[in-house]
Design an enzyme around this catalytic site. Structure first.
Site, PDB file in Angstrom:
ATOM      1  N   ASP A   7     -39.603  32.624  -2.307  1.00 52.73           N
ATOM      2  CA  ASP A   7     -39.942  33.626  -3.299  1.00 52.73           C
ATOM      3  C   ASP A   7     -38.882  34.729  -3.234  1.00 52.73           C
ATOM      4  O   ASP A   7     -38.167  34.858  -2.228  1.00 52.73           O
ATOM      5  CB  ASP A   7     -41.341  34.173  -2.991  1.00 52.73           C
ATOM      6  CG  ASP A   7     -41.711  35.349  -3.859  1.00 52.73           C
ATOM      7  OD1 ASP A   7     -41.687  35.206  -5.091  1.00 52.73           O
ATOM      8  OD2 ASP A   7     -41.999  36.422  -3.307  1.00 52.73           O
TER       9      ASP A   7
ATOM     10  N   ASP B 267     -39.114  38.582  -4.797  1.00 46.86           N
ATOM     11  CA  ASP B 267     -39.623  39.940  -4.558  1.00 46.86           C
ATOM     12  C   ASP B 267     -40.596  39.954  -3.387  1.00 46.86           C
ATOM     13  O   ASP B 267     -41.603  39.237  -3.397  1.00 46.86           O
ATOM     14  CB  ASP B 267     -40.343  40.465  -5.807  1.00 46.86           C
ATOM     15  CG  ASP B 267     -39.444  40.523  -7.019  1.00 46.86           C
ATOM     16  OD1 ASP B 267     -38.935  41.608  -7.328  1.00 46.86           O
ATOM     17  OD2 ASP B 267     -39.248  39.468  -7.669  1.00 46.86           O
TER      18      ASP B 267
ATOM     19  N   ASP C 186     -44.654  35.525   0.065  1.00 52.09           N
ATOM     20  CA  ASP C 186     -45.349  36.673   0.650  1.00 52.09           C
ATOM     21  C   ASP C 186     -46.743  36.868   0.083  1.00 52.09           C
ATOM     22  O   ASP C 186     -47.404  37.858   0.400  1.00 52.09           O
ATOM     23  CB  ASP C 186     -44.538  37.958   0.398  1.00 52.09           C
ATOM     24  CG  ASP C 186     -44.449  38.307  -1.081  1.00 52.09           C
ATOM     25  OD1 ASP C 186     -44.273  37.376  -1.910  1.00 52.09           O
ATOM     26  OD2 ASP C 186     -44.563  39.493  -1.430  1.00 52.09           O
TER      27      ASP C 186
END
Length: 237
Positions: free
Chosen positions: A9, A11, A175
């Site tokens: 991922d 961001d 995240d």
């Protein structure tokens, strides 16, 4: 599972981007005579792309100020948001400590790497460029690359195809719950880091298969040079 490729991922996993996202959002709100929102509130909405973030935030604002419904032009607001974000994207984006070094180690070992994000492709590329990571990413799958976004199963299945591995040989590191669900839906390994943006909820509650303190630990685990990652209680095996 023998891990032959890894997707990350963007961001909150590879790069810290909350400040510039909050800036673009608040510049847009002010343009439409709406009060800025606390950056921490905006950060909790990161994960499904910028437009989705603003739509969620507008829903909150309109619940608080229902009279605004009569005159607020959502399409115009979203267009202005895109313009503001295009102006600031990459301005404060920074790779988390150790990320570039870890990606370099993985690339040097011959593992193909992908970045899989729900952010629009042109913005995602600028973030990678600003963070100094573009040269280490083989494939970028962004929010407008395919017909669907994470957590739809097609996203990471397609990523595996682009990296020329089977889904079972791909690990996805994120995240958020969205990343864990995307990995599960595609049949790839669901790995996570505990920092980043997950709506204020510890990502361990989403039960990733492995939880790493940082990206450097992902590289050490994959390359066999360190202790195994922490596996949360109840994690899938």
């Amino acid at each position: 599972m023998s891990c032959l490729a890894i997707s990350f991922d963007l961001d909150g996993t590879l790069v810290e981007t909350a400040d510039e996202i909050a800036r673009a959002v608040n510049l847009t709100l002010v343009d439409f005579d709406l009060a800025p929102r606390p950056p921490a509130e905006i950060e909790q909405l990161i994960g499904d792309g910028l437009r989705a973030l603003m739509i969620k935030l507008l829903a909150r604002i309109l619940m608080e100020q229902p009279a605004r419904v009569e005159w607020l032009d959502t399409d115009a607001l979203l267009a202005r948001l895109d313009a503001h974000y295009a102006a600031v994207v990459g301005s404060t984006a920074r790779a988390y400590p150790g990320v570039r070094e870890a990606l370099q180690q993985l690339r040097d070992a011959g593992l193909p790497l992908a970045c899989v994000t729900n952010k629009e492709g042109r913005h995602a590329q600028r973030v990678l460029d600003a963070a100094g990571l573009s040269d280490l990413i083989d494939v970028l799958v962004a929010g407008d690359t395919l017909a669907h976004k994470k957590p739809h199963r097609s996203v990471l299945i397609t990523t595996a195809q682009l990296l020329k591995v089977k889904p079972g040989a791909l690990a996805h590191v994120g995240d958020s719950r969205t990343d864990i669900e995307a990995a599960r839906n595609a049949g790839v390994a669901a790995w996570a880091v505990p920092y980043g943006y997950n709506g204020g909820e510890p990502v361990a509650l989403a039960q990733p298969q492995r939880l790493f303190a940082q990206i450097a630990d992902v590289a050490r685990h994959v390359l066999g040079g360190c202790e195994p990652a922490h596996q949360p209680a109840g994690a899938l095996h």
